[in-house]
Design a protein around this motif. Sequence first.
Motif: not given
Ligand code: GRF
Length: 192
Positions: A12-13, A15, A104-106, A172, A175
């Motif tokens: 997706g995004r 970031s 990575i898990h939030p 985030l 992260e």
């Molecule tokens: C993050 O919150 C990550 O921990 C999870 O998915 C999200 C991805 O965000 N696994 P991004 O695409 O890196 O902005």
Amino acid sequence: MATLRLAVFVSGRGSNLRAIVDSNRLKGLIKIVYVVSDKVECPAFGFAREQGIKTIVVGKNGLSFDQMATLFEEAGIGLIVLAGFLKLIPRDFVERFEGKIINIHPALLPNYGGKGMYGHFVHEAVFAAGDKVSGPTVHFVNSEYDRGSIIAQRPVDISDAKSPEEIAALVLKEEHKLLPEVIYKFSVECRV
Ligand code: GRF
């Protein structure tokens, strides 16, 4: 010291991908060779292309995991980083890159992990439980969602957060620090 060659998986995004690219600490230590997605198009792909990083679609619209594994071996990929990748990694692929795939898990695993626990679902569950602390976890990937051994966690005070969205934003931010730190350790020490 040899440059650590990375493949970053996104859905997706992107970031976290951006945080890796922007990390001053990682400059000269890593090279992102491929950005991989199960989606044909996603914002993270746009960013990757702007950076001149090759993009690969995996799954029904692109390469198989087997084909990609061969490509990675030829390209000398030393670390695979799942940063918001939503598909389960097949067992064969995990076995070929044992100890070289991280996610990575939030949330603070083992809580709030597993199938269906991703993105806003995680933060909604944390909010509903009234937890005062959350935070990201980086862990090794095995063939079960969010169950590989934990590498690093970063507790975050969320006691003032008034919504799941506020929790998501606080987590985030951490992260974006934690993931480059873990990659740094891999690149410098080749272990964690
Ligand atoms: C993050 O919150 C990550 O921990 C999870 O998915 C999200 C991805 O965000 N696994 P991004 O695409 O890196 O902005």
